[in-house]
Each structure stands twice: as C-alpha cells, then as structure tokens.
Design a protein around this motif. Structure first.
Motif, PDB file in Angstrom:
ATOM      1  N   ASN A  32      32.269  41.407  33.419  1.00  0.00           N
ATOM      2  CA  ASN A  32      31.893  42.011  32.142  1.00  0.00           C
ATOM      3  C   ASN A  32      32.786  41.413  31.070  1.00  0.00           C
ATOM      4  O   ASN A  32      34.013  41.482  31.183  1.00  0.00           O
ATOM      5  CB  ASN A  32      32.064  43.531  32.176  1.00  0.00           C
ATOM      6  CG  ASN A  32      31.061  44.191  33.082  1.00  0.00           C
ATOM      7  OD1 ASN A  32      29.859  44.001  32.916  1.00  0.00           O
ATOM      8  ND2 ASN A  32      31.538  44.959  34.044  1.00  0.00           N
ATOM      9  N   LEU A  33      32.168  40.813  30.057  1.00  0.00           N
ATOM     10  CA  LEU A  33      32.919  40.157  28.988  1.00  0.00           C
ATOM     11  C   LEU A  33      32.435  40.628  27.634  1.00  0.00           C
ATOM     12  O   LEU A  33      31.223  40.728  27.408  1.00  0.00           O
ATOM     13  CB  LEU A  33      32.714  38.639  29.044  1.00  0.00           C
ATOM     14  CG  LEU A  33      33.431  37.816  30.091  1.00  0.00           C
ATOM     15  CD1 LEU A  33      33.028  36.343  29.959  1.00  0.00           C
ATOM     16  CD2 LEU A  33      34.935  37.944  29.918  1.00  0.00           C
ATOM     17  N   ALA A  34      33.343  40.860  26.728  1.00  0.00           N
ATOM     18  CA  ALA A  34      32.976  41.143  25.342  1.00  0.00           C
ATOM     19  C   ALA A  34      32.589  39.826  24.672  1.00  0.00           C
ATOM     20  O   ALA A  34      32.951  38.739  25.146  1.00  0.00           O
ATOM     21  CB  ALA A  34      34.157  41.777  24.618  1.00  0.00           C
ATOM     22  N   VAL A  35      31.869  39.913  23.588  1.00  0.00           N
ATOM     23  CA  VAL A  35      31.534  38.714  22.824  1.00  0.00           C
ATOM     24  C   VAL A  35      32.834  38.052  22.378  1.00  0.00           C
ATOM     25  O   VAL A  35      33.735  38.706  21.846  1.00  0.00           O
ATOM     26  CB  VAL A  35      30.653  39.064  21.601  1.00  0.00           C
ATOM     27  CG1 VAL A  35      30.464  37.846  20.696  1.00  0.00           C
ATOM     28  CG2 VAL A  35      29.298  39.597  22.064  1.00  0.00           C
ATOM     29  N   GLY A  36      32.964  36.767  22.655  1.00  0.00           N
ATOM     30  CA  GLY A  36      34.156  36.010  22.288  1.00  0.00           C
ATOM     31  C   GLY A  36      35.259  36.020  23.335  1.00  0.00           C
ATOM     32  O   GLY A  36      36.199  35.233  23.254  1.00  0.00           O
ATOM     33  N   ALA A  37      35.164  36.898  24.308  1.00  0.00           N
ATOM     34  CA  ALA A  37      36.182  36.984  25.367  1.00  0.00           C
ATOM     35  C   ALA A  37      35.933  35.908  26.422  1.00  0.00           C
ATOM     36  O   ALA A  37      34.813  35.413  26.581  1.00  0.00           O
ATOM     37  CB  ALA A  37      36.166  38.360  26.012  1.00  0.00           C
ATOM     38  N   THR A  38      37.000  35.534  27.134  1.00  0.00           N
ATOM     39  CA  THR A  38      36.884  34.538  28.199  1.00  0.00           C
ATOM     40  C   THR A  38      37.523  35.057  29.479  1.00  0.00           C
ATOM     41  O   THR A  38      38.389  35.938  29.447  1.00  0.00           O
ATOM     42  CB  THR A  38      37.579  33.213  27.826  1.00  0.00           C
ATOM     43  OG1 THR A  38      38.968  33.435  27.638  1.00  0.00           O
ATOM     44  CG2 THR A  38      36.967  32.594  26.574  1.00  0.00           C
ATOM     45  N   ASP A  39      37.082  34.503  30.575  1.00  0.00           N
ATOM     46  CA  ASP A  39      37.695  34.770  31.873  1.00  0.00           C
ATOM     47  C   ASP A  39      37.454  33.534  32.734  1.00  0.00           C
ATOM     48  O   ASP A  39      36.478  32.818  32.531  1.00  0.00           O
ATOM     49  CB  ASP A  39      37.106  36.009  32.535  1.00  0.00           C
ATOM     50  CG  ASP A  39      38.036  36.626  33.583  1.00  0.00           C
ATOM     51  OD1 ASP A  39      39.027  35.969  33.981  1.00  0.00           O
ATOM     52  OD2 ASP A  39      37.762  37.758  34.019  1.00  0.00           O
ATOM     53  N   THR A  40      38.337  33.298  33.682  1.00  0.00           N
ATOM     54  CA  THR A  40      38.225  32.116  34.533  1.00  0.00           C
ATOM     55  C   THR A  40      37.817  32.516  35.941  1.00  0.00           C
ATOM     56  O   THR A  40      38.401  33.418  36.540  1.00  0.00           O
ATOM     57  CB  THR A  40      39.573  31.356  34.593  1.00  0.00           C
ATOM     58  OG1 THR A  40      39.962  31.010  33.259  1.00  0.00           O
ATOM     59  CG2 THR A  40      39.443  30.088  35.422  1.00  0.00           C
ATOM     60  N   LEU A  41      36.793  31.833  36.450  1.00  0.00           N
ATOM     61  CA  LEU A  41      36.316  32.081  37.803  1.00  0.00           C
ATOM     62  C   LEU A  41      37.191  31.338  38.809  1.00  0.00           C
ATOM     63  O   LEU A  41      37.643  30.226  38.545  1.00  0.00           O
ATOM     64  CB  LEU A  41      34.871  31.612  37.950  1.00  0.00           C
ATOM     65  CG  LEU A  41      33.862  32.288  37.027  1.00  0.00           C
ATOM     66  CD1 LEU A  41      32.487  31.634  37.184  1.00  0.00           C
ATOM     67  CD2 LEU A  41      33.776  33.775  37.314  1.00  0.00           C
ATOM     68  N   ALA A  42      37.421  31.956  39.956  1.00  0.00           N
ATOM     69  CA  ALA A  42      38.142  31.302  41.046  1.00  0.00           C
ATOM     70  C   ALA A  42      37.108  30.799  42.053  1.00  0.00           C
ATOM     71  O   ALA A  42      36.096  31.446  42.300  1.00  0.00           O
ATOM     72  CB  ALA A  42      39.088  32.287  41.714  1.00  0.00           C
ATOM     73  N   VAL A  43      37.382  29.634  42.616  1.00  0.00           N
ATOM     74  CA  VAL A  43      36.465  29.021  43.576  1.00  0.00           C
ATOM     75  C   VAL A  43      37.202  28.797  44.886  1.00  0.00           C
ATOM     76  O   VAL A  43      38.319  28.284  44.905  1.00  0.00           O
ATOM     77  CB  VAL A  43      35.960  27.657  43.058  1.00  0.00           C
ATOM     78  CG1 VAL A  43      35.054  26.997  44.081  1.00  0.00           C
ATOM     79  CG2 VAL A  43      35.244  27.814  41.730  1.00  0.00           C
ATOM     80  N   ALA A  44      36.557  29.184  45.976  1.00  0.00           N
ATOM     81  CA  ALA A  44      37.078  28.909  47.314  1.00  0.00           C
ATOM     82  C   ALA A  44      35.975  28.216  48.104  1.00  0.00           C
ATOM     83  O   ALA A  44      34.822  28.647  48.073  1.00  0.00           O
ATOM     84  CB  ALA A  44      37.506  30.193  48.005  1.00  0.00           C
ATOM     85  N   ALA A  45      36.332  27.132  48.774  1.00  0.00           N
ATOM     86  CA  ALA A  45      35.349  26.394  49.573  1.00  0.00           C
ATOM     87  C   ALA A  45      35.933  26.100  50.947  1.00  0.00           C
ATOM     88  O   ALA A  45      37.140  25.887  51.091  1.00  0.00           O
ATOM     89  CB  ALA A  45      34.961  25.098  48.881  1.00  0.00           C
ATOM     90  N   THR A  46      35.057  26.106  51.947  1.00  0.00           N
ATOM     91  CA  THR A  46      35.456  25.715  53.298  1.00  0.00           C
ATOM     92  C   THR A  46      34.477  24.689  53.821  1.00  0.00           C
ATOM     93  O   THR A  46      33.321  24.622  53.384  1.00  0.00           O
ATOM     94  CB  THR A  46      35.473  26.917  54.268  1.00  0.00           C
ATOM     95  OG1 THR A  46      34.167  27.467  54.361  1.00  0.00           O
ATOM     96  CG2 THR A  46      36.465  27.990  53.818  1.00  0.00           C
ATOM     97  N   ASP A  47      34.945  23.896  54.767  1.00  0.00           N
ATOM     98  CA  ASP A  47      34.041  22.949  55.406  1.00  0.00           C
ATOM     99  C   ASP A  47      33.301  23.649  56.541  1.00  0.00           C
ATOM    100  O   ASP A  47      33.487  24.842  56.782  1.00  0.00           O
ATOM    101  CB  ASP A  47      34.779  21.691  55.880  1.00  0.00           C
ATOM    102  CG  ASP A  47      35.817  21.955  56.961  1.00  0.00           C
ATOM    103  OD1 ASP A  47      35.752  22.998  57.638  1.00  0.00           O
ATOM    104  OD2 ASP A  47      36.701  21.093  57.142  1.00  0.00           O
ATOM    105  N   THR A  48      32.451  22.920  57.224  1.00  0.00           N
ATOM    106  CA  THR A  48      31.626  23.527  58.273  1.00  0.00           C
ATOM    107  C   THR A  48      32.437  23.999  59.475  1.00  0.00           C
ATOM    108  O   THR A  48      31.938  24.761  60.296  1.00  0.00           O
ATOM    109  CB  THR A  48      30.535  22.548  58.746  1.00  0.00           C
ATOM    110  OG1 THR A  48      31.149  21.318  59.118  1.00  0.00           O
ATOM    111  CG2 THR A  48      29.502  22.306  57.649  1.00  0.00           C
TER     112      THR A  48
END
Length: 102
Positions: A32-48
């Motif tokens: 949930n973000l207000a107009v003009g607000a920012t947030d950073t997504l975290a990414v996690a990846a694994t191999d097979t």
C-alpha cells in the motif's frame, strides 16, 4: 612424449541470467503506497536444485503505470489512486506484487 595423448576441454560453470531458475519470490506480496511514496521490493531466486541465486538479473514491469511505476532496481512509486500489479521476471519464472494506492 611419444605415444601420449593430450587434449584440452574448456568448461564454463555458472547460472546464466534466467537459466535454470527454479523459483522467484517478491516481497512484500502486497503493498500500500500513498501518491508520491516509494518502497523497494526484495527479490529472492533459487535454481532448480534449491540453491540461492545471488543478485538475479530481474526485469520489473507495472501493468498500470498510471497507478504505480517500478524502476530497474525494484523501487515502486505510487502515482495515482488505483491498483497495479508489479511483475518481476527472471528467465521463464515470474512473481507479482499487488500495489494499492488509496
């Protein structure tokens, strides 16, 4: 040496961007973000095989850029009231964060 055989083989081992990706997870799953607000997504990846992939080369996109945008680093910005889905893609694997801008 007479009678000895020799040969050279070059082997390269590693995970290519998008190659052998098992899972990709974005956090948070909802934002949930207000107009003009920012947030950073975290990414996690694994191999097979389940091993973590360090610094995966992820492509980000927004399905509603009039509501929320995302840059190449996963920074999401609220633009206007509404909902948007931010999609991260790594090879053939993707995950989505649902964004609400009240």
């Amino acid at each position: 040496t007479s009678g000895a055989l020799a040969d050279t083989v070059e082997v390269s081992v590693g995970t290519l961007p998008g190659g052998n990706v098992g899972t990709l997870t974005l956090t948070p799953a909802t934002l949930n973000l207000a107009v003009g607000a920012t947030d950073t997504l975290a990414v996690a990846a694994t191999d097979t095989l389940g091993a973590a992939i360090t610094d995966p080369l992820v492509d980000f996109s927004s399905d509603a850029t009039a509501v929320a945008t995302v840059n190449a680093f996963g920074v999401v910005t609220g633009v206007a009231t509404g909902t948007a889905n931010i999609v991260a893609t790594f090879g053939a694997v993707s995950d989505t964060t649902a964004v609400t801008v009240p």
